[in-house]
Design a protein around this motif. Structure first.
Motif, PDB file in Angstrom:
ATOM      1  N   TYR A   1       0.812  -1.220   0.000  1.00 59.51           N
ATOM      2  CA  TYR A   1       0.000   0.000   0.000  1.00 59.51           C
ATOM      3  C   TYR A   1       0.846   1.271   0.000  1.00 59.51           C
ATOM      4  CZ  TYR A   1      -4.268  -2.704   0.802  1.00 59.51           C
ATOM      5  OH  TYR A   1      -5.324  -3.569   0.670  1.00 59.51           O
ATOM      6  N   GLY A   2       2.152   1.148   0.209  1.00 64.13           N
ATOM      7  CA  GLY A   2       3.034   2.315   0.153  1.00 64.13           C
ATOM      8  C   GLY A   2       2.791   3.319   1.256  1.00 64.13           C
ATOM      9  N   MET A   3       2.475   2.840   2.465  1.00 65.99           N
ATOM     10  CA  MET A   3       2.125   3.736   3.574  1.00 65.99           C
ATOM     11  C   MET A   3       3.021   3.522   4.789  1.00 65.99           C
ATOM     12  SD  MET A   3      -2.057   3.591   3.263  1.00 65.99           S
ATOM     13  CE  MET A   3      -2.204   3.933   5.018  1.00 65.99           C
ATOM     14  N   ALA A   4       4.300   3.229   4.566  1.00 68.55           N
ATOM     15  CA  ALA A   4       5.187   2.919   5.695  1.00 68.55           C
ATOM     16  C   ALA A   4       5.223   4.041   6.730  1.00 68.55           C
ATOM     17  CB  ALA A   4       6.602   2.626   5.184  1.00 68.55           C
ATOM     18  N   GLY A   5       5.229   5.291   6.278  1.00 64.93           N
ATOM     19  CA  GLY A   5       5.305   6.417   7.205  1.00 64.93           C
ATOM     20  C   GLY A   5       3.982   6.793   7.833  1.00 64.93           C
ATOM     21  N   LEU A   6       2.895   6.211   7.378  1.00 60.78           N
ATOM     22  CA  LEU A   6       1.573   6.533   7.903  1.00 60.78           C
ATOM     23  C   LEU A   6       1.136   5.598   9.022  1.00 60.78           C
ATOM     24  CD1 LEU A   6      -0.112   7.483   4.535  1.00 60.78           C
ATOM     25  CD2 LEU A   6       0.307   9.022   6.466  1.00 60.78           C
ATOM     26  N   ARG A   7       1.859   4.493   9.209  1.00 60.54           N
ATOM     27  CA  ARG A   7       1.750   3.634  10.373  1.00 60.54           C
ATOM     28  C   ARG A   7       0.350   3.065  10.615  1.00 60.54           C
ATOM     29  NH1 ARG A   7       5.188   1.715   9.825  1.00 60.54           N
ATOM     30  NH2 ARG A   7       5.379   0.773  11.886  1.00 60.54           N
ATOM     31  N   VAL A   8      -0.061   2.137   9.788  1.00 57.90           N
ATOM     32  CA  VAL A   8      -1.321   1.415  10.004  1.00 57.90           C
ATOM     33  C   VAL A   8      -1.067  -0.074   9.769  1.00 57.90           C
ATOM     34  CG1 VAL A   8      -3.746   1.143   9.382  1.00 57.90           C
ATOM     35  CG2 VAL A   8      -2.659   3.397   9.198  1.00 57.90           C
ATOM     36  N   GLY A   9      -1.430  -0.890  10.727  1.00 60.58           N
ATOM     37  CA  GLY A   9      -1.337  -2.335  10.584  1.00 60.58           C
ATOM     38  C   GLY A   9      -2.492  -2.980  11.322  1.00 60.58           C
ATOM     39  N   TYR A  10      -2.639  -4.295  11.161  1.00 58.70           N
ATOM     40  CA  TYR A  10      -3.749  -4.965  11.839  1.00 58.70           C
ATOM     41  C   TYR A  10      -3.437  -6.431  12.078  1.00 58.70           C
ATOM     42  CZ  TYR A  10      -5.056  -6.331   7.009  1.00 58.70           C
ATOM     43  OH  TYR A  10      -5.067  -6.812   5.731  1.00 58.70           O
ATOM     44  N   ALA A  11      -4.160  -7.004  13.021  1.00 58.66           N
ATOM     45  CA  ALA A  11      -4.086  -8.430  13.310  1.00 58.66           C
ATOM     46  C   ALA A  11      -5.481  -9.018  13.222  1.00 58.66           C
ATOM     47  CB  ALA A  11      -3.512  -8.666  14.703  1.00 58.66           C
ATOM     48  N   ILE A  12      -5.551 -10.277  12.817  1.00 57.61           N
ATOM     49  CA  ILE A  12      -6.802 -11.038  12.787  1.00 57.61           C
ATOM     50  C   ILE A  12      -6.589 -12.295  13.608  1.00 57.61           C
ATOM     51  CG2 ILE A  12      -8.433 -12.276  11.315  1.00 57.61           C
ATOM     52  CD1 ILE A  12      -7.727 -10.346   9.067  1.00 57.61           C
ATOM     53  N   THR A  13      -7.448 -12.523  14.587  1.00 53.23           N
ATOM     54  CA  THR A  13      -7.276 -13.641  15.502  1.00 53.23           C
ATOM     55  C   THR A  13      -8.601 -13.911  16.216  1.00 53.23           C
ATOM     56  OG1 THR A  13      -5.868 -14.514  17.281  1.00 53.23           O
ATOM     57  CG2 THR A  13      -6.438 -12.167  17.390  1.00 53.23           C
ATOM     58  N   SER A  14      -8.566 -14.705  17.261  1.00 54.33           N
ATOM     59  CA  SER A  14      -9.789 -14.951  18.040  1.00 54.33           C
ATOM     60  C   SER A  14     -10.146 -13.699  18.838  1.00 54.33           C
ATOM     61  CB  SER A  14      -9.570 -16.116  18.997  1.00 54.33           C
ATOM     62  OG  SER A  14      -8.626 -15.761  20.005  1.00 54.33           O
ATOM     63  N   GLN A  15     -11.396 -13.638  19.271  1.00 46.10           N
ATOM     64  CA  GLN A  15     -11.824 -12.486  20.071  1.00 46.10           C
ATOM     65  C   GLN A  15     -11.025 -12.397  21.365  1.00 46.10           C
ATOM     66  OE1 GLN A  15     -16.062 -12.051  20.541  1.00 46.10           O
ATOM     67  NE2 GLN A  15     -15.858 -10.788  22.380  1.00 46.10           N
ATOM     68  N   ASP A  16     -10.765 -13.519  22.014  1.00 45.36           N
ATOM     69  CA  ASP A  16      -9.994 -13.505  23.265  1.00 45.36           C
ATOM     70  C   ASP A  16      -8.578 -13.003  23.028  1.00 45.36           C
ATOM     71  OD1 ASP A  16     -12.150 -14.447  24.667  1.00 45.36           O
ATOM     72  OD2 ASP A  16     -11.450 -16.536  24.765  1.00 45.36           O
ATOM     73  N   ASN A  17      -7.933 -13.493  21.966  1.00 44.47           N
ATOM     74  CA  ASN A  17      -6.582 -13.019  21.651  1.00 44.47           C
ATOM     75  C   ASN A  17      -6.585 -11.532  21.319  1.00 44.47           C
ATOM     76  OD1 ASN A  17      -5.359 -15.490  22.046  1.00 44.47           O
ATOM     77  ND2 ASN A  17      -5.231 -16.016  19.880  1.00 44.47           N
ATOM     78  N   ALA A  18      -7.609 -11.090  20.580  1.00 44.47           N
ATOM     79  CA  ALA A  18      -7.693  -9.683  20.199  1.00 44.47           C
ATOM     80  C   ALA A  18      -7.792  -8.790  21.434  1.00 44.47           C
ATOM     81  CB  ALA A  18      -8.890  -9.459  19.276  1.00 44.47           C
ATOM     82  N   GLU A  19      -8.591  -9.193  22.392  1.00 42.20           N
ATOM     83  CA  GLU A  19      -8.719  -8.411  23.629  1.00 42.20           C
ATOM     84  C   GLU A  19      -7.395  -8.371  24.391  1.00 42.20           C
ATOM     85  OE1 GLU A  19     -11.950 -10.194  25.721  1.00 42.20           O
ATOM     86  OE2 GLU A  19     -13.486  -9.406  24.355  1.00 42.20           O
ATOM     87  N   ARG A  20      -6.701  -9.480  24.373  1.00 39.79           N
ATOM     88  CA  ARG A  20      -5.397  -9.548  25.048  1.00 39.79           C
ATOM     89  C   ARG A  20      -4.385  -8.631  24.375  1.00 39.79           C
ATOM     90  NH1 ARG A  20      -2.513 -15.423  25.900  1.00 39.79           N
ATOM     91  NH2 ARG A  20      -0.660 -14.759  27.070  1.00 39.79           N
ATOM     92  N   ILE A  21      -4.408  -8.583  23.050  1.00 42.34           N
ATOM     93  CA  ILE A  21      -3.496  -7.694  22.330  1.00 42.34           C
ATOM     94  C   ILE A  21      -3.824  -6.239  22.625  1.00 42.34           C
ATOM     95  CG2 ILE A  21      -2.726  -6.933  20.044  1.00 42.34           C
ATOM     96  CD1 ILE A  21      -3.372  -9.824  19.068  1.00 42.34           C
ATOM     97  N   ARG A  22      -5.112  -5.887  22.542  1.00 46.08           N
ATOM     98  CA  ARG A  22      -5.521  -4.497  22.767  1.00 46.08           C
ATOM     99  C   ARG A  22      -5.092  -3.998  24.146  1.00 46.08           C
ATOM    100  NH1 ARG A  22     -10.539  -6.402  20.732  1.00 46.08           N
ATOM    101  NH2 ARG A  22     -10.694  -6.031  18.481  1.00 46.08           N
ATOM    102  N   ALA A  23      -5.099  -4.885  25.117  1.00 45.43           N
ATOM    103  CA  ALA A  23      -4.722  -4.492  26.477  1.00 45.43           C
ATOM    104  C   ALA A  23      -3.260  -4.085  26.576  1.00 45.43           C
ATOM    105  CB  ALA A  23      -5.006  -5.644  27.447  1.00 45.43           C
ATOM    106  N   HIS A  24      -2.454  -4.427  25.552  1.00 46.43           N
ATOM    107  CA  HIS A  24      -1.033  -4.120  25.584  1.00 46.43           C
ATOM    108  C   HIS A  24      -0.615  -3.110  24.512  1.00 46.43           C
ATOM    109  CE1 HIS A  24      -1.097  -7.765  28.045  1.00 46.43           C
ATOM    110  NE2 HIS A  24       0.080  -7.399  28.500  1.00 46.43           N
ATOM    111  N   LEU A  25      -1.569  -2.564  23.764  1.00 52.33           N
ATOM    112  CA  LEU A  25      -1.225  -1.528  22.794  1.00 52.33           C
ATOM    113  C   LEU A  25      -0.795  -0.262  23.514  1.00 52.33           C
ATOM    114  CD1 LEU A  25      -4.073  -1.890  20.120  1.00 52.33           C
ATOM    115  CD2 LEU A  25      -1.734  -2.766  20.005  1.00 52.33           C
ATOM    116  N   MET A  26       0.060   0.505  22.865  1.00 50.01           N
ATOM    117  CA  MET A  26       0.610   1.699  23.511  1.00 50.01           C
ATOM    118  C   MET A  26       0.066   3.001  22.944  1.00 50.01           C
ATOM    119  SD  MET A  26       4.441   0.145  23.719  1.00 50.01           S
ATOM    120  CE  MET A  26       4.086  -0.911  22.306  1.00 50.01           C
ATOM    121  N   SER A  27      -0.681   2.946  21.848  1.00 51.25           N
ATOM    122  CA  SER A  27      -1.251   4.165  21.282  1.00 51.25           C
ATOM    123  C   SER A  27      -2.753   4.187  21.549  1.00 51.25           C
ATOM    124  CB  SER A  27      -0.971   4.232  19.775  1.00 51.25           C
ATOM    125  OG  SER A  27      -1.626   3.170  19.107  1.00 51.25           O
ATOM    126  N   PHE A  28      -3.351   5.329  21.245  1.00 48.84           N
ATOM    127  CA  PHE A  28      -4.780   5.483  21.503  1.00 48.84           C
ATOM    128  C   PHE A  28      -5.466   5.973  20.244  1.00 48.84           C
ATOM    129  CE2 PHE A  28      -8.400   8.189  22.691  1.00 48.84           C
ATOM    130  CZ  PHE A  28      -9.172   7.269  23.375  1.00 48.84           C
TER     131      PHE A  28
END
Length: 375
Positions: A236-263
């Motif tokens: 997508y050519g957006m390295a400097g715009l900083r957008v990424g994502y993960a796809i996983t189970s709902q439980d794993n997703a909640e666990r990941i979100r609890a450790h994100l550092m941005s808002f």
């Protein structure tokens, strides 16, 4: 407590009105010189796996149109992008995590799972986020690559014990560019996921010959303990715009979100991602540029009497006698490539595709420099 009178209120209103009507200050033009971002003047930047043909025109329009809303948080935009990703991949929005690039998500995973056990991984892959975890006290177990530089799934499987909480794989791998056959990776994940979470970083998936076949998101839909990470930084050519994502189970997703550092995310990046996510014309064009550049590199490698690993990405891992010597020699000509990934891999040089004119400079220089350096 001060009393607000009609006179004081009108006085304040007049002040605000005057400020709003006042012309903006004229800023002096910045002195001409090296740009703040991207390659230096005259430099062929082939060291960072960026797509210099992006962002897409659709993304640029969205960035321009959304700039005036930069005073607001991104809640609804992030929700919209989440829903778009979920719809495409047949999962619930609650199974999608948006981050400031996939890097933030991978770092969050390293912390969340690293507190429960070790991270099992190859000894050569894009390990920046694992190293981040190690600096926070996370333990990693590293497994050598196979003799042909592919990921040794058998050796990885043999190391899965009760002390391992996460198995991290980059597919295609960075810096080798090699792709694990889809059937092999699916069989590995099916065997390993009951024992530990399997994390598959698919940053370069869209650049492979068969992106849908090589994707492992179907393992998430089937209920396996798998996390798949993607990014807008590459095709997508957006390295400097900083957008990424993960796809996983709902439980794993909640666990990941609890450790994100941005808002909430970067508004310009989220707007650009929404606008270009389904921009197939741009994606097809980007892929065509990458494939053309990769073919140019492989042709130059052959002309130089060298060999390279088979690549399914926007970079090539070229086998050379001394990667640092080639990096320095290319640097003297204004061509930036990677040096050795540590002493164990001094014999491999990674070069990214970049702009085709820049790739042409590398392709012209490689045979000459190989002859000069190594005869």
């Amino acid at each position: 407590m001060p009393v607000t009178t009609r006179r004081s209120f009108l006085g304040a209103a007049s002040l605000v009105s005057g400020l709003a009507a006042a012309p903006l200050p004229v800023l002096a033009a910045a002195p001409r010189g090296e740009p703040d971002f991207g390659p230096k003047i005259g430099q062929a930047l082939l060291s960072r796996n960026e797509n210099p043909y992006g962002p897409a025109a659709s993304a640029l329009r969205a960035i321009s149109e959304s700039a005036q809303m930069g005073c607001y948080y991104t809640d609804r935009g992030t929700e919209k992008l989440t829903a778009m990703i979920a719809e495409r991949h047949g999962v619930s929005p609650s199974q999608v995590v948006i981050g400031e690039g996939s890097t933030e998500i991978l770092c969050a995973i390293a912390l969340a799972w690293g507190r429960k056990g070790a991270i099992l991984c190859p000894d050569l892959f894009w390990d920046t986020t694992v190293v981040y975890g190690e600096r926070q006290g996370v333990q990693s177990i590293r497994v050598p690559l196979a003799a042909d530089m592919s990921l040794d799934l058998t050796a990885l499987a043999a190391k899965v014990t009760d002390g391992v909480s996460l198995i991290q794989i980059c597919n295609p791998n960075n810096p080798t560019g090699m792709l694990i056959p889809a059937a092999d990776l699916r069989a590995f994940a099916a065997s390993a996921a009951p024992k530990a979470t399997v994390l598959i970083d698919e940053a370069y998936n869209e650049l492979t010959d068969r992106p849908d076949d090589n994707a492992m998101i179907d393992l998430v839909r089937s209920g396996l303990d798998v996390i798949v990470c993607r990014t807008f930084s590459k095709i997508y050519g957006m390295a400097g715009l900083r957008v990424g994502y993960a796809i996983t189970s709902q439980d794993n997703a909640e666990r990941i979100r609890a450790h994100l550092m941005s808002f909430g995310g970067n508004l310009a990046g989220i707007a650009a991602a929404i606008a270009s996510y389904n921009d197939t014309a741009f994606l097809n064009q980007s892929r065509a540029m990458v494939l053309e550049g990769r073919a140019m590199i492989m042709d130059a490698v052959a002309k130089a009497g060298l060999t390279a690993l088979p690549s399914q990405t926007n970079f090539v891992f070229v086998k050379v006698p001394d990667a640092n010597a080639l990096r320095d020699a290319m640097g003297e000509r204004g061509i930036a490539i990677r040096g050795a990934y540590g002493a164990a891999w001094r014999g491999y040089s990674r070069v990214s595709t970049g702009k085709l004119d820049d790739v042409a400079r590398y392709a012209a220089a490689l045979p000459e420099l190989a002859q000069r350096l190594w005869g």
